[in-house]
Write an enzyme that holds these catalytic residues in place. Structure first.
Site, PDB file in Angstrom:
ATOM      1  N   ALA A  39       0.803  -1.228   0.000  1.00  0.00           N
ATOM      2  CA  ALA A  39       0.000   0.000   0.000  1.00  0.00           C
ATOM      3  C   ALA A  39       0.832   1.272   0.000  1.00  0.00           C
ATOM      4  O   ALA A  39       0.313   2.350  -0.297  1.00  0.00           O
ATOM      5  CB  ALA A  39      -0.935  -0.006   1.216  1.00  0.00           C
ATOM      6  N   GLY A  41       3.433   1.807  -1.944  1.00  0.00           N
ATOM      7  CA  GLY A  41       4.149   1.946  -3.211  1.00  0.00           C
ATOM      8  C   GLY A  41       3.493   2.876  -4.210  1.00  0.00           C
ATOM      9  O   GLY A  41       2.375   3.366  -4.011  1.00  0.00           O
ATOM     10  N   LYS A  45      -0.592   4.188  -4.706  1.00  0.00           N
ATOM     11  CA  LYS A  45      -1.021   5.580  -4.526  1.00  0.00           C
ATOM     12  C   LYS A  45      -1.508   6.217  -5.824  1.00  0.00           C
ATOM     13  O   LYS A  45      -2.411   7.057  -5.804  1.00  0.00           O
ATOM     14  CB  LYS A  45       0.102   6.412  -3.904  1.00  0.00           C
ATOM     15  CG  LYS A  45       1.239   6.788  -4.834  1.00  0.00           C
ATOM     16  CD  LYS A  45       2.255   7.685  -4.116  1.00  0.00           C
ATOM     17  CE  LYS A  45       3.391   8.091  -5.045  1.00  0.00           C
ATOM     18  NZ  LYS A  45       4.409   8.903  -4.361  1.00  0.00           N
ATOM     19  N   TYR A 147       6.419 -12.413  -4.174  1.00  0.00           N
ATOM     20  CA  TYR A 147       5.137 -13.076  -4.444  1.00  0.00           C
ATOM     21  C   TYR A 147       4.996 -14.406  -3.706  1.00  0.00           C
ATOM     22  O   TYR A 147       3.943 -14.706  -3.131  1.00  0.00           O
ATOM     23  CB  TYR A 147       4.971 -13.326  -5.947  1.00  0.00           C
ATOM     24  CG  TYR A 147       4.448 -12.142  -6.732  1.00  0.00           C
ATOM     25  CD1 TYR A 147       4.133 -10.930  -6.121  1.00  0.00           C
ATOM     26  CD2 TYR A 147       4.253 -12.240  -8.111  1.00  0.00           C
ATOM     27  CE1 TYR A 147       3.665  -9.858  -6.847  1.00  0.00           C
ATOM     28  CE2 TYR A 147       3.778 -11.164  -8.855  1.00  0.00           C
ATOM     29  CZ  TYR A 147       3.487  -9.978  -8.218  1.00  0.00           C
ATOM     30  OH  TYR A 147       3.012  -8.928  -8.947  1.00  0.00           O
ATOM     31  N   LYS A 205      -8.822  -1.497 -21.466  1.00  0.00           N
ATOM     32  CA  LYS A 205      -8.970  -0.318 -22.324  1.00  0.00           C
ATOM     33  C   LYS A 205     -10.215  -0.457 -23.207  1.00  0.00           C
ATOM     34  O   LYS A 205     -10.510  -1.531 -23.731  1.00  0.00           O
ATOM     35  CB  LYS A 205      -7.730  -0.146 -23.209  1.00  0.00           C
ATOM     36  CG  LYS A 205      -6.435   0.111 -22.444  1.00  0.00           C
ATOM     37  CD  LYS A 205      -6.240   1.577 -22.189  1.00  0.00           C
ATOM     38  CE  LYS A 205      -4.879   1.864 -21.568  1.00  0.00           C
ATOM     39  NZ  LYS A 205      -4.730   3.270 -21.198  1.00  0.00           N
ATOM     40  N   ASP A 258       8.446  -5.567 -20.792  1.00  0.00           N
ATOM     41  CA  ASP A 258       7.574  -4.546 -20.215  1.00  0.00           C
ATOM     42  C   ASP A 258       6.297  -4.344 -21.014  1.00  0.00           C
ATOM     43  O   ASP A 258       5.233  -4.115 -20.436  1.00  0.00           O
ATOM     44  CB  ASP A 258       8.335  -3.222 -20.113  1.00  0.00           C
ATOM     45  CG  ASP A 258       7.607  -2.192 -19.270  1.00  0.00           C
ATOM     46  OD1 ASP A 258       7.084  -2.569 -18.200  1.00  0.00           O
ATOM     47  OD2 ASP A 258       7.555  -1.016 -19.670  1.00  0.00           O
ATOM     48  N   HIS A 263       1.169  -6.591 -23.360  1.00  0.00           N
ATOM     49  CA  HIS A 263       0.158  -5.712 -23.952  1.00  0.00           C
ATOM     50  C   HIS A 263      -0.049  -5.990 -25.440  1.00  0.00           C
ATOM     51  O   HIS A 263      -1.180  -6.192 -25.900  1.00  0.00           O
ATOM     52  CB  HIS A 263       0.558  -4.243 -23.788  1.00  0.00           C
ATOM     53  CG  HIS A 263       0.705  -3.802 -22.370  1.00  0.00           C
ATOM     54  ND1 HIS A 263       0.051  -4.417 -21.320  1.00  0.00           N
ATOM     55  CD2 HIS A 263       1.417  -2.784 -21.812  1.00  0.00           C
ATOM     56  CE1 HIS A 263       0.374  -3.804 -20.195  1.00  0.00           C
ATOM     57  NE2 HIS A 263       1.195  -2.818 -20.468  1.00  0.00           N
ATOM     58  N   ARG A 365       2.587   9.956 -28.350  1.00  0.00           N
ATOM     59  CA  ARG A 365       1.934   8.944 -27.517  1.00  0.00           C
ATOM     60  C   ARG A 365       0.858   8.281 -28.359  1.00  0.00           C
ATOM     61  O   ARG A 365      -0.054   8.936 -28.849  1.00  0.00           O
ATOM     62  CB  ARG A 365       1.301   9.597 -26.287  1.00  0.00           C
ATOM     63  CG  ARG A 365       0.456   8.658 -25.430  1.00  0.00           C
ATOM     64  CD  ARG A 365      -0.064   9.362 -24.196  1.00  0.00           C
ATOM     65  NE  ARG A 365      -0.923   8.502 -23.397  1.00  0.00           N
ATOM     66  CZ  ARG A 365      -2.246   8.580 -23.376  1.00  0.00           C
ATOM     67  NH1 ARG A 365      -2.869   9.497 -24.111  1.00  0.00           N
ATOM     68  NH2 ARG A 365      -2.953   7.769 -22.626  1.00  0.00           N
ATOM     69  N   THR A 402     -11.244   3.975 -41.145  1.00  0.00           N
ATOM     70  CA  THR A 402     -10.833   3.206 -42.309  1.00  0.00           C
ATOM     71  C   THR A 402     -10.253   4.138 -43.357  1.00  0.00           C
ATOM     72  O   THR A 402     -10.915   5.096 -43.772  1.00  0.00           O
ATOM     73  CB  THR A 402     -12.031   2.447 -42.921  1.00  0.00           C
ATOM     74  OG1 THR A 402     -12.604   1.595 -41.938  1.00  0.00           O
ATOM     75  CG2 THR A 402     -11.590   1.608 -44.109  1.00  0.00           C
TER      76      THR A 402
END
Length: 515
Positions: A39, A41, A45, A147, A205, A258, A263, A365, A402
């Site tokens: 909590a 880290g 937050k 873990y 997402k 990463d 992803h 981005r 498109t």
């Protein structure tokens, strides 16, 4: 026409829950305890506490919900509040609700490998139980190194005896196939698969979730979604900033571990998978696993690695290269950019390159899926026509558009590139989209695992990339330098061209909407 009334965040999430779970997936009368392990880290937050606040504020959590923070640091709820509240974006009108939220928060300090600490945590949680049934949800916002100790102690000491127990595990899920299998076997020996939620926030997402609807709810795409019509698929993840003083952590993993192995590979699965029998969690994940099993290990000839260097004309952070980050080991060869070509060796996709690109300190981005279609057979326009493309933009400004050819207005019969455009900010301008973590944490409360990674998915994903990662770790090849704020190494563009992607550079997108 009557003006469309803006939907509040509460209404949006309420509709989402009603549609997915028929409004009764968890019992409002039960006690629910949401435990944040780690909590103190950054993740807690900046993401977890704000997300739980948003769900609480909008009335989407069960009424009798308590939030318990656990970490080694000797902190109080006031300390947690000072750290996390700046990320809540709370308005003055929400202050009373905010006080109510923190009244339901508590904090327990303890070690991660000490059984006595967990007994203390369990006693604290038992004191919070008020209903007949008490459910516990553990969020592991922790480094993977702890873990095993944490999950073992949770299972032995902190499990609810009168309700369900669920555990959320954050990536990275290991460093390679061996370490991932070791971690999976350990967690699977303690919890059932239906209790384990391996979170990849990209699966929360909006546009990633829209891929299934786009594919399987529109007849127009079915007949063309194959190797006969699609020349290549490009999956892109670009960040315009570097490591910003956090390179020490990033250096342990690199851009492939990463971003690419999780992803981008998850998005590839949603593009390439067959239609599932239902939208049930296991039916969807079964199809994703079938896709992964058809992908061979990545070949080094189909990979480009890069590392950003400072921009001589840049200011501030842009003037610094990766190796200028004081937390990065001297002379590090860790890649901050990677491009790789994968092939799905089945009847639908045989021979179609899936190009995965990701990097830091690039020119923009952006996260998107781009399907480039083959050239039109029988060209009657004297090579004036460009390839059609279907683009699903995940961020920023969610959109589906498109690229297509139309006649240029005027006297002459000349084709011109244009687009059919669905920009979410225009079509759904009065709808506030939930954050990815909101969707996923709500899914865990409701027991839906569709947007979480199953153990066999994870195993196949690591199988594809582990030989490449081991070779990189062993040989430490020098990554190609690229300037902060550029498109990345030109060698990546050459790789894409070699496998069949055509970049014309002639298309100029005109945004007809003011976002």
């Amino acid at each position: 026409m009557a003006e469309q009334v803006a939907l509040s965040r509460t209404q949006v999430c309420g509709i989402l829950r009603e549609e997915l779970y028929q409004g009764d997936a968890f019992h409002q009368a039960d006690t629910h305890i949401f435990i944040i392990m780690g909590a103190s880290g950054d993740l807690a937050k900046k993401k977890i506490y704000p997300t739980i606040w948003w769900l609480f504020r909008d009335g989407l959590l069960p009424e009798d919900t308590f939030i318990v923070g656990y970490a080694r640091s000797r902190l109080t709820v006031d300390d947690i509040r000072k750290q996390s509240e700046p990320f809540f974006k709370a308005t003055p009108e929400e202050r009373p609700k905010l006080e109510e939220f923190f009244a339901r928060n508590s904090y327990v300090a303890g070690q991660y490998d000490d059984a006595a600490s967990y007994k203390h945590l369990n006693s604290h949680m038992n004191a919070l139980h008020q209903g007949m049934q008490a459910n516990r949800l553990f969020y592991l916002a922790l480094p993977p190194t702890v873990y095993e100790a944490v999950t073992k102690n949770i299972q032995e000491t902190c499990m609810s005896q009168t309700g369900w127990n669920r555990i959320i595990v954050e990536k990275p899920f290991g460093r390679d196939l061996q370490s991932s299998n070791q971690l999976s076997n350990h967690i699977s020996s303690l919890f059932r698969e239906d209790q384990i939620y391996r979170i990849d926030h990209y699966l929360g997402k909006e546009m990633v979730q829209n891929l299934m609807v786009l594919r399987f709810a529109n007849r127009i795409f079915g007949p063309i979604w194959n190797r006969d019509n699609i020349a290549c698929v490009i999956l892109t993840f670009k960040e315009p900033f570097g490591t910003e003083g956090r390179g020490g952590y990033f250096d342990e993993f690199g851009i492939i571990r990463d971003v690419m192995q999780n992803h981008l590979l998850q998005m590839l699965c949603l593009v390439a998978m067959e239609k599932p029998a239902t939208t049930g969690s296991d039916d969807v994940r079964d199809e994703k696993v079938k896709v992964l099993k058809c992908i061979s290990e990545v070949e080094t000839d189909n990979v480009v690695l890069g590392q950003y260097v400072g921009n001589p004309n840049g200011e501030g952070e842009a003037a610094n290269g990766y190796l200028d980050d004081p937390t990065v080991p001297h002379g590090s060869t860790t890649a901050t950019f990677a491009a790789a070509v994968l092939y799905v060796e089945n009847e639908r996709w045989d021979g179609v390159p899936f190009i995965l690109r990701c990097g830091k300190a690039l020119n923009e981005r952006k996260a998107e899926v781009r399907l480039q279609f083959r050239d039109v057979a029988g060209d009657i326009f004297h090579q004036q026509c460009k390839r059609n493309e279907l683009v699903i933009r995940v961020q920023p400004n969610e959109a589906v558009y498109t690229k297509m050819m139309t006649k240029k207005p005027g006297m002459f019969f000349n084709p011109e590139e244009s687009e059919l455009d669905l920009t979410y900010g225009n079509r759904y301008k009065n709808v506030k989209l939930p954050d990815a973590y909101e969707r996923l944490i709500l899914d865990v409360f409701c027991g839906s695992q569709m947007h979480f990674v199953r153990s066999d998915e994870l195993r196949e994903a690591w199988r594809i990339f582990t030989p490449l990662l081991h070779k990189i770790d062993r040989e430490k090849p020098q990554p190609i330098p690229y300037v902060y704020g550029s498109r990345g190494p030109t060698e990546a563009d050459e790789l894409m061209k070699r496998v069949g992607f055509q970049y014309e550079g002639t298309y100029k997108w005109v945004n007809p909407h003011k976002l």
